[in-house]
Design an enzyme around this catalytic site. Structure first.
Site, PDB file in Angstrom:
ATOM      1  N   SER A   7       1.005  -1.067  -0.037  1.00  0.00           N
ATOM      2  CA  SER A   7      -0.054   0.000   0.023  1.00  0.00           C
ATOM      3  C   SER A   7       0.870   1.310   0.155  1.00  0.00           C
ATOM      4  CB  SER A   7      -0.946   0.171   1.230  1.00  0.00           C
ATOM      5  OG  SER A   7      -1.481   1.452   1.562  1.00  0.00           O
ATOM      6  N   HIS A  32      -1.203  -1.280  -3.970  1.00  0.00           N
ATOM      7  CA  HIS A  32      -2.481  -0.985  -3.369  1.00  0.00           C
ATOM      8  C   HIS A  32      -2.752   0.567  -3.308  1.00  0.00           C
ATOM      9  CE1 HIS A  32      -6.032  -2.122  -0.624  1.00  0.00           C
ATOM     10  NE2 HIS A  32      -5.474  -1.137   0.009  1.00  0.00           N
ATOM     11  N   ASP A  34      -4.909   3.539  -1.382  1.00  0.00           N
ATOM     12  CA  ASP A  34      -6.031   3.804  -0.489  1.00  0.00           C
ATOM     13  C   ASP A  34      -6.677   5.303  -0.882  1.00  0.00           C
ATOM     14  OD1 ASP A  34      -6.178   1.384   1.220  1.00  0.00           O
ATOM     15  OD2 ASP A  34      -3.921   1.813   1.497  1.00  0.00           O
ATOM     16  N   MET A  36      -9.243   8.015   0.076  1.00  0.00           N
ATOM     17  CA  MET A  36     -10.070   8.456   1.497  1.00  0.00           C
ATOM     18  C   MET A  36     -10.773   9.727   1.195  1.00  0.00           C
ATOM     19  SD  MET A  36      -7.565   6.791   4.576  1.00  0.00           S
ATOM     20  CE  MET A  36      -6.863   5.446   4.503  1.00  0.00           C
ATOM     21  N   HIS A  65      -8.583   0.876  -3.600  1.00  0.00           N
ATOM     22  CA  HIS A  65      -9.387   0.648  -2.259  1.00  0.00           C
ATOM     23  C   HIS A  65     -10.213   1.830  -2.254  1.00  0.00           C
ATOM     24  CE1 HIS A  65      -9.433  -0.568   2.229  1.00  0.00           C
ATOM     25  NE2 HIS A  65     -10.838  -0.484   1.575  1.00  0.00           N
ATOM     26  N   MET A  67     -12.340   3.784   0.028  1.00  0.00           N
ATOM     27  CA  MET A  67     -12.985   4.235   1.168  1.00  0.00           C
ATOM     28  C   MET A  67     -13.838   5.447   1.174  1.00  0.00           C
ATOM     29  SD  MET A  67      -9.815   2.841   3.439  1.00  0.00           S
ATOM     30  CE  MET A  67      -8.703   2.989   2.355  1.00  0.00           C
ATOM     31  N   MET A 136     -10.967  -6.156   6.103  1.00  0.00           N
ATOM     32  CA  MET A 136     -10.176  -5.142   6.928  1.00  0.00           C
ATOM     33  C   MET A 136      -9.965  -5.771   8.220  1.00  0.00           C
ATOM     34  SD  MET A 136      -9.843  -2.259   5.094  1.00  0.00           S
ATOM     35  CE  MET A 136      -8.937  -1.494   6.120  1.00  0.00           C
ATOM     36  N   ASP A 174      -6.414  -6.675   4.611  1.00  0.00           N
ATOM     37  CA  ASP A 174      -5.817  -5.403   4.677  1.00  0.00           C
ATOM     38  C   ASP A 174      -5.757  -4.812   6.198  1.00  0.00           C
ATOM     39  OD1 ASP A 174      -4.889  -2.876   4.255  1.00  0.00           O
ATOM     40  OD2 ASP A 174      -6.749  -2.202   2.988  1.00  0.00           O
TER      41      ASP A 174
HETATM   42  C1  DX5 Z   1      -6.127   1.331   6.086  1.00  0.00           C
HETATM   43  C2  DX5 Z   1      -5.775   0.745   4.671  1.00  0.00           C
HETATM   44  C3  DX5 Z   1      -4.699   0.032   4.416  1.00  0.00           C
HETATM   45  C4  DX5 Z   1      -3.468   0.559   5.029  1.00  0.00           C
HETATM   46  C5  DX5 Z   1      -2.590  -0.557   5.500  1.00  0.00           C
HETATM   47  O1  DX5 Z   1      -7.379   2.198   6.016  1.00  0.00           O
HETATM   48  O2  DX5 Z   1      -6.991   0.428   3.965  1.00  0.00           O
HETATM   49  O3  DX5 Z   1      -4.569  -0.301   3.151  1.00  0.00           O
HETATM   50  O4  DX5 Z   1      -2.717   1.396   4.220  1.00  0.00           O
HETATM   51  O5  DX5 Z   1      -1.622  -0.107   6.080  1.00  0.00           O
HETATM   52  P1  DX5 Z   1      -0.711  -1.172   7.299  1.00  0.00           P
HETATM   53  O6  DX5 Z   1      -0.181  -2.313   6.516  1.00  0.00           O
HETATM   54  O7  DX5 Z   1       0.308  -0.391   7.739  1.00  0.00           O
HETATM   55  O8  DX5 Z   1      -1.543  -1.558   8.264  1.00  0.00           O
HETATM   56 ZN    ZN Z   2      -6.302  -0.525   2.100  1.00  0.00          ZN
END
Ligand code: DX5
Ligand code: ZN
Length: 227
Positions: A7, A32, A34, A36, A65, A67, A136, A174
């Site tokens: 990620s 990956h 993320d 948000m 991903h 969110m 998650m 994840d």
């Molecule tokens: C959290 C994200 C994850 C995050 C994972 O909301 O969806 O993908 O980046 O990071 P680590 O592996 O450090 O928990």
């Molecule tokens: Zn993620």
């Protein structure tokens, strides 16, 4: 086969291209990203604009991903920017089935994401329609959080549900994944491991990724690990 999806949330954005090249060479299977929106998640990150740059930096499939609330509004933009896989949270869309179809229509693999407190029942009716389920193992929002241990049992129950429904969905996990728990999550059914801080936060990201791959591959799905 177990695969790793680093990620970029934990990457050094001053040299994002280099960081991506490093994990690609070390054996990553996906990148990956993320996404948000500050509404669905208590954090704001990146949008299609960054995905376009990630696309230029790698040949690996981009695993977006989302969110974000109302993901339908952005699915087309992420696909055009170069995403190959798009996953959404059921709480963030009114008509999950429609959203999944939409992801397919834009030519991406479709995934559905379950938060730690979201029951598996939420996806029972859609499990045969998705390409993957992203479980998650932390609450969405930040990298570097601690793995929630009850996720292991949920992984096993998800694997059972997928088998029972004759679904071909793959299982991605994840949050808080690293060399210390890679074996356990793989034994419980995880096939794609997302890792942010464990890879990009390590002194040597390539070595950290290879170490995780070694552990994951030597475990293999279905192997017995004593708790
Ligand atoms: C959290 C994200 C994850 C995050 C994972 O909301 O969806 O993908 O980046 O990071 P680590 O592996 O450090 O928990
Ligand atoms: Zn993620």
């Amino acid at each position: 086969m177990v695969e790793i999806a680093p990620s970029i949330l934990s990457a050094d954005f001053r040299r994002l291209g280099e960081q991506i090249a490093t994990v690609e060479q070390a054996g990553a299977s996906y990148i990956h990203v993320d996404v948000m929106d500050g509404h669905f998640t208590p954090n704001l990150t990146v949008g299609p604009f960054i995905v376009e740059w990630v696309r230029k930096a790698t040949k690996l499939p981009i695993d977006a991903h989302l969110m974000i609330e109302n993901p339908d509004n952005f699915i087309g933009a992420f696909a055009r920017a170069g995403a190959n896989m798009i996953s959404v949270h059921p709480e963030a869309t009114y008509h999950l089935d429609r959203t999944i179809n939409y992801i397919r229509q834009v030519g991406c693999k479709a995934g559905v994401v379950l938060n730690p407190a979201t029951p598996l029942a939420m996806i029972e009716e859609i499990i045969t329609e998705v390409d993957y389920v992203l479980l998650m193992s932390v609450n969405p929002g930040f990298s570097g959080q601690k793995f929630i241990p009850s996720s292991l049992d949920k992984l096993r129950r998800l694997r059972d549900l997928i088998r029972m429904k004759f679904s071909s969905a793959r299982i991605e996990i994840d949050g808080g994944i690293g060399p210390g728990n890679a074996a356990e999550v793989v034994a419980a059914g995880a096939e794609i491991l997302v890792a942010g801080s464990a890879v990009f936060g390590a002194e040597n990201p390539a070595e950290a990724l290879r170490e995780m791959l070694r552990i994951a591959e030597s475990t293999g799905s279905g192997a017995k690990v004593t708790a």
